[in-house]
Write a protein that holds these residues in place. Structure first.
Motif, PDB file in Angstrom:
ATOM      1  N   VAL A   1       0.835  -1.202   0.000  1.00 50.58           N
ATOM      2  CA  VAL A   1       0.000   0.000   0.000  1.00 50.58           C
ATOM      3  C   VAL A   1       0.872   1.255   0.000  1.00 50.58           C
ATOM      4  O   VAL A   1       0.638   2.225  -0.734  1.00 50.58           O
ATOM      5  CB  VAL A   1      -0.945  -0.007   1.214  1.00 50.58           C
ATOM      6  CG1 VAL A   1      -1.641   1.345   1.372  1.00 50.58           C
ATOM      7  CG2 VAL A   1      -1.984  -1.113   1.067  1.00 50.58           C
ATOM      8  N   TYR A   2       1.901   1.181   0.856  1.00 52.96           N
ATOM      9  CA  TYR A   2       2.811   2.329   0.952  1.00 52.96           C
ATOM     10  C   TYR A   2       3.491   2.583  -0.385  1.00 52.96           C
ATOM     11  O   TYR A   2       3.581   3.728  -0.859  1.00 52.96           O
ATOM     12  CB  TYR A   2       3.847   2.065   2.047  1.00 52.96           C
ATOM     13  CG  TYR A   2       4.910   3.132   2.128  1.00 52.96           C
ATOM     14  CD1 TYR A   2       4.627   4.389   2.665  1.00 52.96           C
ATOM     15  CD2 TYR A   2       6.180   2.895   1.619  1.00 52.96           C
ATOM     16  CE1 TYR A   2       5.614   5.373   2.718  1.00 52.96           C
ATOM     17  CE2 TYR A   2       7.160   3.861   1.672  1.00 52.96           C
ATOM     18  CZ  TYR A   2       6.873   5.099   2.220  1.00 52.96           C
ATOM     19  OH  TYR A   2       7.836   6.075   2.258  1.00 52.96           O
ATOM     20  N   ALA A   3       3.919   1.490  -1.066  1.00 58.53           N
ATOM     21  CA  ALA A   3       4.625   1.643  -2.332  1.00 58.53           C
ATOM     22  C   ALA A   3       3.690   2.192  -3.413  1.00 58.53           C
ATOM     23  O   ALA A   3       4.078   3.050  -4.220  1.00 58.53           O
ATOM     24  CB  ALA A   3       5.203   0.298  -2.761  1.00 58.53           C
ATOM     25  N   GLU A   4       2.441   1.688  -3.478  1.00 62.87           N
ATOM     26  CA  GLU A   4       1.501   2.136  -4.492  1.00 62.87           C
ATOM     27  C   GLU A   4       1.122   3.605  -4.282  1.00 62.87           C
ATOM     28  O   GLU A   4       1.038   4.388  -5.241  1.00 62.87           O
ATOM     29  CB  GLU A   4       0.228   1.262  -4.448  1.00 62.87           C
ATOM     30  CG  GLU A   4       0.440  -0.172  -4.902  1.00 62.87           C
ATOM     31  CD  GLU A   4       0.754  -0.254  -6.384  1.00 62.87           C
ATOM     32  OE1 GLU A   4       0.365   0.633  -7.156  1.00 62.87           O
ATOM     33  OE2 GLU A   4       1.425  -1.254  -6.761  1.00 62.87           O
ATOM     34  N   GLN A   5       0.859   3.925  -3.040  1.00 62.64           N
ATOM     35  CA  GLN A   5       0.484   5.313  -2.770  1.00 62.64           C
ATOM     36  C   GLN A   5       1.660   6.269  -3.006  1.00 62.64           C
ATOM     37  O   GLN A   5       1.473   7.407  -3.451  1.00 62.64           O
ATOM     38  CB  GLN A   5      -0.040   5.447  -1.336  1.00 62.64           C
ATOM     39  CG  GLN A   5      -1.386   4.779  -1.140  1.00 62.64           C
ATOM     40  CD  GLN A   5      -1.934   4.998   0.261  1.00 62.64           C
ATOM     41  OE1 GLN A   5      -1.268   5.570   1.126  1.00 62.64           O
ATOM     42  NE2 GLN A   5      -3.182   4.562   0.463  1.00 62.64           N
ATOM     43  N   LYS A   6       2.855   5.755  -2.728  1.00 66.46           N
ATOM     44  CA  LYS A   6       4.030   6.591  -2.973  1.00 66.46           C
ATOM     45  C   LYS A   6       4.233   6.790  -4.469  1.00 66.46           C
ATOM     46  O   LYS A   6       4.696   7.856  -4.925  1.00 66.46           O
ATOM     47  CB  LYS A   6       5.268   5.913  -2.355  1.00 66.46           C
ATOM     48  CG  LYS A   6       6.513   6.768  -2.480  1.00 66.46           C
ATOM     49  CD  LYS A   6       7.683   6.087  -1.816  1.00 66.46           C
ATOM     50  CE  LYS A   6       8.939   6.935  -1.941  1.00 66.46           C
ATOM     51  NZ  LYS A   6      10.116   6.288  -1.326  1.00 66.46           N
ATOM     52  N   ALA A   7       3.821   5.776  -5.250  1.00 67.17           N
ATOM     53  CA  ALA A   7       3.960   5.871  -6.705  1.00 67.17           C
ATOM     54  C   ALA A   7       2.883   6.765  -7.315  1.00 67.17           C
ATOM     55  O   ALA A   7       2.888   7.032  -8.510  1.00 67.17           O
ATOM     56  CB  ALA A   7       3.904   4.490  -7.326  1.00 67.17           C
ATOM     57  N   GLY A   8       1.913   7.198  -6.559  1.00 68.09           N
ATOM     58  CA  GLY A   8       0.908   8.130  -7.041  1.00 68.09           C
ATOM     59  C   GLY A   8      -0.490   7.592  -7.020  1.00 68.09           C
ATOM     60  O   GLY A   8      -1.455   8.329  -7.278  1.00 68.09           O
ATOM     61  N   ASP A   9      -0.644   6.290  -6.737  1.00 67.56           N
ATOM     62  CA  ASP A   9      -1.975   5.703  -6.703  1.00 67.56           C
ATOM     63  C   ASP A   9      -2.534   5.849  -5.291  1.00 67.56           C
ATOM     64  O   ASP A   9      -2.483   4.939  -4.465  1.00 67.56           O
ATOM     65  CB  ASP A   9      -1.922   4.237  -7.118  1.00 67.56           C
ATOM     66  CG  ASP A   9      -3.324   3.636  -7.264  1.00 67.56           C
ATOM     67  OD1 ASP A   9      -4.308   4.381  -7.086  1.00 67.56           O
ATOM     68  OD2 ASP A   9      -3.413   2.415  -7.534  1.00 67.56           O
ATOM     69  N   ILE A  10      -3.066   7.028  -5.039  1.00 73.44           N
ATOM     70  CA  ILE A  10      -3.520   7.328  -3.671  1.00 73.44           C
ATOM     71  C   ILE A  10      -4.830   6.648  -3.342  1.00 73.44           C
ATOM     72  O   ILE A  10      -5.278   6.645  -2.189  1.00 73.44           O
ATOM     73  CB  ILE A  10      -3.657   8.851  -3.475  1.00 73.44           C
ATOM     74  CG1 ILE A  10      -4.657   9.411  -4.473  1.00 73.44           C
ATOM     75  CG2 ILE A  10      -2.304   9.533  -3.573  1.00 73.44           C
ATOM     76  CD1 ILE A  10      -4.953  10.894  -4.257  1.00 73.44           C
ATOM     77  N   GLU A  11      -5.490   6.046  -4.348  1.00 75.68           N
ATOM     78  CA  GLU A  11      -6.745   5.350  -4.102  1.00 75.68           C
ATOM     79  C   GLU A  11      -6.534   3.855  -3.803  1.00 75.68           C
ATOM     80  O   GLU A  11      -7.483   3.094  -3.627  1.00 75.68           O
ATOM     81  CB  GLU A  11      -7.674   5.497  -5.313  1.00 75.68           C
ATOM     82  CG  GLU A  11      -8.109   6.935  -5.541  1.00 75.68           C
ATOM     83  CD  GLU A  11      -9.070   7.049  -6.708  1.00 75.68           C
ATOM     84  OE1 GLU A  11      -9.353   5.974  -7.334  1.00 75.68           O
ATOM     85  OE2 GLU A  11      -9.540   8.139  -6.937  1.00 75.68           O
TER      86      GLU A  11
END
Length: 347
Positions: free
Chosen positions: A329-339
């Motif tokens: 989750v942290y990696a995805e949100q850090k990549a810009g996918d905040i949803e």
């Protein structure tokens, strides 16, 4: 795997420490109890054997006294019958009309004396007593001759000569004195033998009391020692086990029994030490690592019925999965996918 090897090494080294080891610690509890009962039984058998021996000794002494008392009764009976004959001879000489009845009394008394002398000579006598008994038998033969002479003189009307034989210096008196001397001599010997037998009997009785008392005290002491040793050998380690379980209930996991025993209590002690070690180092140790963020621990089940190790291993696996998802989750949100959110359906 390394953890199980470490536990085995701890168990092995706990028995290799130098120091005094009670031999009873290596004997099974059932064997100890049976051994204690066997010791009691052997002591009872020993006491019974000593009592039986003492009883036989006292019985032998009493038999010896009885053997010595029997000749005394025989000699007293002979002496009484001789006096009866002398009285009857006077009566036979002086009362002519009653001679038939008196003569029968004399013959009856004579038969009793002959029978008792024969019985005396056939009894158990010492060599000296046998010589005196032979002299008594000979004196009785001499007395019978004088008795028959007096009877004949009385029948022939020679009461004066018969009276002279019955006087203090007469032939009957001389023969009777020989009888009385032999009787008194044998009585003295038998009284002395009876006294000696009585002393032996008293000594045997006293020895029986002393020996019986000593054996009883010795048996009681051994029984108490055996009871104390068995009690202490069982109750002391059990008390330590209770103390350890009390400490475990309080969460104090550092205590160990370390009993160097090979009986059931030793096996229980090893199991308790192993459980405390696992609880302290595997369960609590692993939980401390988890609390510190270390999820690399591997916990292996001991067998198919082990409930602690699988539960702990499952907890670690769940935390690992949770950590993996959180990192994702942290990696995805850090990549810009905040949803992007964590999938909690499997939690």
């Amino acid at each position: 795997m390394m953890l199980n090897m470490k536990i085995k090494w701890i168990r092995k080294t706990s028995f290799s420490k130098k120091g005094f080891s009670n031999p009873l610690n290596n004997v099974k509890i059932g064997t100890k109890l049976i051994g204690g009962f066997l010791v009691m039984i052997m002591l009872l058998v020993a006491f019974a054997a000593v009592s039986f021996t003492n009883t036989r000794t006292m019985n032998s002494s009493m038999k010896l006294i009885s053997d010595q008392t029997t000749p005394l009764r025989t000699l007293t009976k002979i002496e009484t019958q001789v006096s009866r004959i002398r009285y009857s001879l006077f009566k036979y000489m002086t009362i002519e009309g009653d001679r038939g009845h008196t003569g029968m009394d004399i013959q009856d008394a004579a038969r009793v004396v002959s029978t008792e002398i024969a019985s005396l000579r056939s009894s158990s006598l010492t060599d000296e007593e046998s010589k005196i008994a032979a002299a008594l038998d000979q004196s009785w033969g001499d007395y019978q001759k004088q008795m028959n002479v007096i009877l004949s003189l009385s029948d022939d009307g020679n009461e004066k000569e018969a009276a002279a034989m019955l006087s203090d210096v007469g032939e009957e008196t001389s023969a009777r004195e020989g009888l009385i001397w032999a009787i008194n001599k044998l009585m003295d010997m038998n009284l002395d033998n009876t006294y000696q037998a009585n002393k032996k009997g008293e000594a045997a009785f006293n020895n029986a009391i002393v020996l019986g008392g000593t054996i009883s005290l010795f048996a009681l002491a051994i029984a108490m020692v055996v009871a104390i040793l068995l009690t202490r050998n069982i109750t002391r380690p059990l008390s330590k086990g209770v103390e350890m379980m009390t400490e475990l209930a309080k969460g104090h996991l550092g205590r160990r029994l370390n009993m160097k025993r090979r009986d059931e209590i030793g096996m229980l002690s090893d199991s308790m030490d192993s459980f405390a070690y696992d609880l302290q180092n595997v369960v609590v140790g692993t939980m401390k690592k988890i609390a510190a963020g270390d999820l690399a621990s591997e916990v292996t089940a001991k067998d198919s019925d082990d409930e602690i190790s699988p539960a702990l291993s499952g907890t670690i696996e769940s935390l690992r999965g949770l950590t993996t998802q959180m990192n994702k989750v942290y990696a995805e949100q850090k990549a810009g996918d905040i949803e992007y959110y964590m999938d909690t359906s499997g939690l």
